[in-house]
Design an enzyme around this catalytic site. Structure first.
Site, PDB file in Angstrom:
ATOM      1  N   ARG A  87     -33.094 -38.883  -2.567  1.00  8.99           N
ATOM      2  CA  ARG A  87     -34.086 -39.801  -3.123  1.00  8.99           C
ATOM      3  C   ARG A  87     -33.397 -40.704  -4.142  1.00  8.99           C
ATOM      4  NH1 ARG A  87     -36.706 -38.854   0.702  1.00  8.99           N
ATOM      5  NH2 ARG A  87     -38.753 -37.848   0.828  1.00  8.99           N
TER       6      ARG A  87
ATOM      7  N   HIS B  33     -32.897 -46.531   4.159  1.00  7.86           N
ATOM      8  CA  HIS B  33     -33.571 -45.225   4.291  1.00  7.86           C
ATOM      9  C   HIS B  33     -33.632 -44.835   5.773  1.00  7.86           C
ATOM     10  CE1 HIS B  33     -36.473 -42.280   2.148  1.00  7.86           C
ATOM     11  NE2 HIS B  33     -35.951 -41.717   3.216  1.00  7.86           N
TER      12      HIS B  33
HETATM   13  C1  GLV Z   1     -37.296 -38.722   4.482  1.00  6.69           C
HETATM   14  O1  GLV Z   1     -36.783 -39.170   3.502  1.00  6.69           O
HETATM   15  C2  GLV Z   1     -38.152 -37.574   4.517  1.00  6.69           C
HETATM   16  O2  GLV Z   1     -38.398 -36.986   3.454  1.00  6.69           O
HETATM   17  O3  GLV Z   1     -38.620 -37.187   5.604  1.00  6.69           O
END
Ligand code: GLV
Length: 334
Positions: free
Chosen positions: A249, A297
């Site tokens: 994160r 991401h």
């Molecule tokens: C991605 O970051 C998730 O938590 O699935």
């Protein structure tokens, strides 16, 4: 049973999930929030037994009195747990998707290989037509530290150890909050042909582990204890010119401290998949930074095909009164 699908999903993603989940759960009724509201108005009280959620907007799960399970389609539940209106006492299950775990191990392997062999540096050299060989280092002399020893951390550590890297995995607490599922191929301690993964636990073990690692890969859950962990002090504890990989994160990392460590040469290169603000704002320093490689991401997304089967297993367990899988320890935050 009545099931609700709620989340921060694009129309395409929603359609993909509806298809995969309806195929995996043929005996149940899966509704979107608007459909559930209409059904409730027509049928009187509508009982939703389980909510299948992908970072739903705060407040989405309010007013569902019969709710018995919240099944996340995301592995990390930090955003879900931050919703103050989340119904208390309803079990929450994380997504543990084997396809997603495999994708994470691939991304970590790519980043580790590119950092260890200097491939990001060669990409920079190409920009300036510079033909210059750098020293070639051996994998068995390039120690890697994996932060986090959950499903993802274990899989990554195992994959890198198989590749010949000396790997240590660090976990904050001594006790395992979510013990490993019975999946021997994910057991880091039993890394096959190459060396075993060294498991380190507790705050005191972190400093020495950093000092002896060329690459650190973050796969910790985001909790009040791990927020901001990767700060100036942390980065200063690594050997000079180390590589940093953040796949967990954005809030684990203090951005100004990383930028300072890159400028001073303390960190040689960073691979970042996650950010404090997503999408990363167009004017952010990371975009153009020569020592930063970034992904949107995308290190490991939940795979609708395999994840739907994982969801179905928990829904069937709920329907038949069997124990639920991959439950979140709410007080631990993951
Ligand atoms: C991605 O970051 C998730 O938590 O699935």
């Amino acid at each position: 049973m009545n099931l609700l699908l709620a989340g921060d999903l694009t129309a395409d993603e929603q359609a993909e999930w509806l298809l995969a989940l309806r195929q995996a759960l043929p005996g149940h009724r899966l509704l979107l929030p608007a459909e559930a509201a209409t059904a409730a108005a027509l049928e009187g009280r509508l009982q939703i037994d389980a909510a299948i959620v992908a970072n739903p907007p705060p407040g989405s799960l309010r007013g569902l009195p019969g709710l018995r399970l919240i099944q996340s389609l995301w592995a990390g539940v930090d955003r879900l747990l931050a919703d103050p209106t989340l119904p208390a006492g309803v079990p929450i299950a994380r997504m543990v998707d084997p396809a997603m775990t495999a994708a994470m191990a691939e991304t970590a392997l790519w980043a580790t290989l590119a950092l260890h062999r200097g491939f990001f540096g060669y990409a920079r050299q190409q920009q300036s037509r510079l033909w210059q060989r750098q020293p070639q280092r051996r994998a068995d002399e390039w120690p890697v530290l994996v932060l986090g020893h959950g499903q993802m951390g274990r899989a990554v550590a195992h994959r890198l150890a198989q590749q010949g890297y000396p790997v240590a995995a660090w976990r904050r607490g001594a006790a395992q909050v979510n013990p490993p599922a019975a999946a021997p191929e994910l057991s880091a301690e039993l890394s096959a042909e190459r060396g075993a993964v060294r498991l380190l636990t507790g705050a005191a073990a972190l400093g020495p582990a950093l000092a002896s690692s060329q690459i650190v890969i973050n796969l910790l859950p985001l909790t009040p204890d791990t927020r901001g962990l990767i700060d100036a002090h942390f980065l200063a504890g690594l050997p000079r010119s180390a590589g940093l990989v953040n796949l967990a994160r954005g809030a684990h990392l203090v951005d100004v401290d990383l930028l300072a460590a890159l400028a001073s040469g303390q960190i040689g290169h960073a691979v970042l998949d996650v950010f404090n603000t997503e999408p990363l704002p167009a004017d952010h320093a990371y975009w153009q930074h020569p020592q930063v490689t970034l992904l949107p991401h995308a290190a490991a997304a939940t795979d609708a095909r395999s994840a739907a089967a994982v969801v179905a297993r928990n829904i069937e367990a709920l329907a038949t009164g069997q124990p639920l899988h991959d439950l979140v320890a709410r007080d631990a935050g993951y």
